[in-house]
Design a protein around this motif. Sequence first.
Motif, PDB file in Angstrom:
ATOM      1  N   LYS A 169       0.825  -1.212   0.000  1.00  0.00           N
ATOM      2  CA  LYS A 169       0.000   0.000   0.000  1.00  0.00           C
ATOM      3  C   LYS A 169       0.855   1.257   0.000  1.00  0.00           C
ATOM      4  O   LYS A 169       0.642   2.176  -0.789  1.00  0.00           O
ATOM      5  CB  LYS A 169      -0.928  -0.009   1.221  1.00  0.00           C
ATOM      6  CG  LYS A 169      -1.871   1.175   1.293  1.00  0.00           C
ATOM      7  CD  LYS A 169      -2.755   1.080   2.524  1.00  0.00           C
ATOM      8  CE  LYS A 169      -3.680   2.281   2.620  1.00  0.00           C
ATOM      9  NZ  LYS A 169      -4.538   2.202   3.845  1.00  0.00           N
ATOM     10  N   ASP A 170       1.806   1.321   0.904  1.00  0.00           N
ATOM     11  CA  ASP A 170       2.697   2.492   1.000  1.00  0.00           C
ATOM     12  C   ASP A 170       3.989   2.053   1.666  1.00  0.00           C
ATOM     13  O   ASP A 170       4.177   2.221   2.869  1.00  0.00           O
ATOM     14  CB  ASP A 170       2.024   3.610   1.789  1.00  0.00           C
ATOM     15  CG  ASP A 170       2.739   4.949   1.625  1.00  0.00           C
ATOM     16  OD1 ASP A 170       3.924   4.920   1.277  1.00  0.00           O
ATOM     17  OD2 ASP A 170       2.121   5.999   1.819  1.00  0.00           O
ATOM     18  N   GLY A 171       4.880   1.480   0.862  1.00  0.00           N
ATOM     19  CA  GLY A 171       6.083   0.874   1.401  1.00  0.00           C
ATOM     20  C   GLY A 171       6.991   1.826   2.139  1.00  0.00           C
ATOM     21  O   GLY A 171       7.440   1.539   3.251  1.00  0.00           O
ATOM     22  N   LEU A 172       7.267   2.977   1.553  1.00  0.00           N
ATOM     23  CA  LEU A 172       8.203   3.916   2.161  1.00  0.00           C
ATOM     24  C   LEU A 172       7.649   4.466   3.470  1.00  0.00           C
ATOM     25  O   LEU A 172       8.365   4.543   4.471  1.00  0.00           O
ATOM     26  CB  LEU A 172       8.500   5.063   1.195  1.00  0.00           C
ATOM     27  CG  LEU A 172       9.526   6.095   1.679  1.00  0.00           C
ATOM     28  CD1 LEU A 172      10.858   5.419   1.990  1.00  0.00           C
ATOM     29  CD2 LEU A 172       9.708   7.194   0.650  1.00  0.00           C
ATOM     30  N   TYR A 173       6.373   4.840   3.472  1.00  0.00           N
ATOM     31  CA  TYR A 173       5.742   5.369   4.685  1.00  0.00           C
ATOM     32  C   TYR A 173       5.802   4.341   5.809  1.00  0.00           C
ATOM     33  O   TYR A 173       6.176   4.650   6.946  1.00  0.00           O
ATOM     34  CB  TYR A 173       4.296   5.749   4.382  1.00  0.00           C
ATOM     35  CG  TYR A 173       3.456   5.985   5.609  1.00  0.00           C
ATOM     36  CD1 TYR A 173       3.559   7.164   6.333  1.00  0.00           C
ATOM     37  CD2 TYR A 173       2.567   5.012   6.064  1.00  0.00           C
ATOM     38  CE1 TYR A 173       2.796   7.378   7.470  1.00  0.00           C
ATOM     39  CE2 TYR A 173       1.800   5.213   7.195  1.00  0.00           C
ATOM     40  CZ  TYR A 173       1.917   6.393   7.895  1.00  0.00           C
ATOM     41  OH  TYR A 173       1.180   6.598   9.015  1.00  0.00           O
ATOM     42  N   THR A 174       5.446   3.101   5.485  1.00  0.00           N
ATOM     43  CA  THR A 174       5.425   2.038   6.492  1.00  0.00           C
ATOM     44  C   THR A 174       6.826   1.755   7.028  1.00  0.00           C
ATOM     45  O   THR A 174       7.033   1.641   8.239  1.00  0.00           O
ATOM     46  CB  THR A 174       4.836   0.751   5.889  1.00  0.00           C
ATOM     47  OG1 THR A 174       3.507   1.010   5.442  1.00  0.00           O
ATOM     48  CG2 THR A 174       4.818  -0.372   6.908  1.00  0.00           C
ATOM     49  N   ALA A 175       7.797   1.651   6.116  1.00  0.00           N
ATOM     50  CA  ALA A 175       9.166   1.322   6.528  1.00  0.00           C
ATOM     51  C   ALA A 175       9.772   2.416   7.403  1.00  0.00           C
ATOM     52  O   ALA A 175      10.418   2.128   8.413  1.00  0.00           O
ATOM     53  CB  ALA A 175      10.036   1.086   5.294  1.00  0.00           C
ATOM     54  N   VAL A 176       9.561   3.671   7.015  1.00  0.00           N
ATOM     55  CA  VAL A 176      10.090   4.789   7.814  1.00  0.00           C
ATOM     56  C   VAL A 176       9.445   4.826   9.186  1.00  0.00           C
ATOM     57  O   VAL A 176      10.111   5.008  10.206  1.00  0.00           O
ATOM     58  CB  VAL A 176       9.874   6.125   7.068  1.00  0.00           C
ATOM     59  CG1 VAL A 176      10.169   7.302   7.991  1.00  0.00           C
ATOM     60  CG2 VAL A 176      10.765   6.197   5.843  1.00  0.00           C
ATOM     61  N   ARG A 177       8.138   4.646   9.220  1.00  0.00           N
ATOM     62  CA  ARG A 177       7.423   4.692  10.497  1.00  0.00           C
ATOM     63  C   ARG A 177       7.892   3.586  11.430  1.00  0.00           C
ATOM     64  O   ARG A 177       8.123   3.821  12.625  1.00  0.00           O
ATOM     65  CB  ARG A 177       5.915   4.553  10.238  1.00  0.00           C
ATOM     66  CG  ARG A 177       5.052   4.666  11.506  1.00  0.00           C
ATOM     67  CD  ARG A 177       3.638   4.256  11.200  1.00  0.00           C
ATOM     68  NE  ARG A 177       3.591   2.838  10.807  1.00  0.00           N
ATOM     69  CZ  ARG A 177       2.592   2.290  10.125  1.00  0.00           C
ATOM     70  NH1 ARG A 177       1.576   3.038   9.719  1.00  0.00           N
ATOM     71  NH2 ARG A 177       2.618   1.000   9.828  1.00  0.00           N
ATOM     72  N   GLU A 178       8.048   2.369  10.898  1.00  0.00           N
ATOM     73  CA  GLU A 178       8.432   1.243  11.747  1.00  0.00           C
ATOM     74  C   GLU A 178       9.914   1.265  12.108  1.00  0.00           C
ATOM     75  O   GLU A 178      10.302   0.853  13.195  1.00  0.00           O
ATOM     76  CB  GLU A 178       8.088  -0.078  11.051  1.00  0.00           C
ATOM     77  CG  GLU A 178       6.607  -0.270  10.769  1.00  0.00           C
ATOM     78  CD  GLU A 178       5.752  -0.230  12.018  1.00  0.00           C
ATOM     79  OE1 GLU A 178       6.269  -0.528  13.115  1.00  0.00           O
ATOM     80  OE2 GLU A 178       4.557   0.102  11.911  1.00  0.00           O
ATOM     81  N   ARG A 179      10.747   1.742  11.203  1.00  0.00           N
ATOM     82  CA  ARG A 179      12.195   1.748  11.439  1.00  0.00           C
ATOM     83  C   ARG A 179      12.626   2.935  12.290  1.00  0.00           C
ATOM     84  O   ARG A 179      13.448   2.801  13.197  1.00  0.00           O
ATOM     85  CB  ARG A 179      12.937   1.762  10.106  1.00  0.00           C
ATOM     86  CG  ARG A 179      14.438   1.893  10.183  1.00  0.00           C
ATOM     87  CD  ARG A 179      15.120   0.674  10.736  1.00  0.00           C
ATOM     88  NE  ARG A 179      15.123  -0.450   9.810  1.00  0.00           N
ATOM     89  CZ  ARG A 179      15.788  -1.586  10.033  1.00  0.00           C
ATOM     90  NH1 ARG A 179      16.488  -1.742  11.154  1.00  0.00           N
ATOM     91  NH2 ARG A 179      15.740  -2.585   9.167  1.00  0.00           N
TER      92      ARG A 179
END
Length: 229
Positions: free
Chosen positions: A124-134
């Motif tokens: 759905k939104d890879g960059l948003y999810t990865a930044v938020r979780e990382r």
Amino acid sequence: MERAKKKRSLAEKINVMRASVMGANDGILSIAGIVIGVAGATSNSNAIFLAGIAGMLAGTVSMAMGEYVSVNTQRDSERRAIEKESAVLDDHYQDEFDFIQHKYMQTGIPAKLAEKATHEMLQKDGLYTAVRERYGFNPREQTSAYAAAFASMIAFPTGSILPLVSITFFPPAIKVVATVAAVIVALIITGYTAAALGNANRGRAVLRNVISGLLTMIVTYVIGSLFAH
């Protein structure tokens, strides 16, 4: 798109409110320390007033520039984190997938469900999810350095007015005590407001704010008294 704008707007408002409350609190505390300290050294109202005005002007510029630099530094760090995560997703997608899945599993989500959730979120939104979780921040929420600086530039002198007016216009016999009392009331208000904005413990925040204010005024008054003698 509309939802993203609303989120940015909320983040912006919170940032401005934070800068305003902290600016006012610093204005109260800094100028109270200055005028109480000078009052400990001299009873000359003009000298006390001039010291307070000088401190207010210096503090206003310092707070505004400090907020501007601080917010820009934060935004630069976030921008670098986004760029780094974008590159990692391109080159090491599976590693990031495993990291996010494991993080979801640590919250108690079963492995299969965590894998499915990770896949859907990254699709759905890879960059948003990865930044938020990382990195733990929302890349869609951006704060304005100019808004924060302007809020501090207004709030600091506004907070400075109370101790400056109190020490200047109260009768000489009670002006120090009256200023201390007025400052304590103001610090209670700003401490409570700051805690409410940050969803922190109100009582602890107020107590910490009042104690720091009292210590500041006691120390500066004692130092001023030593110079007087």
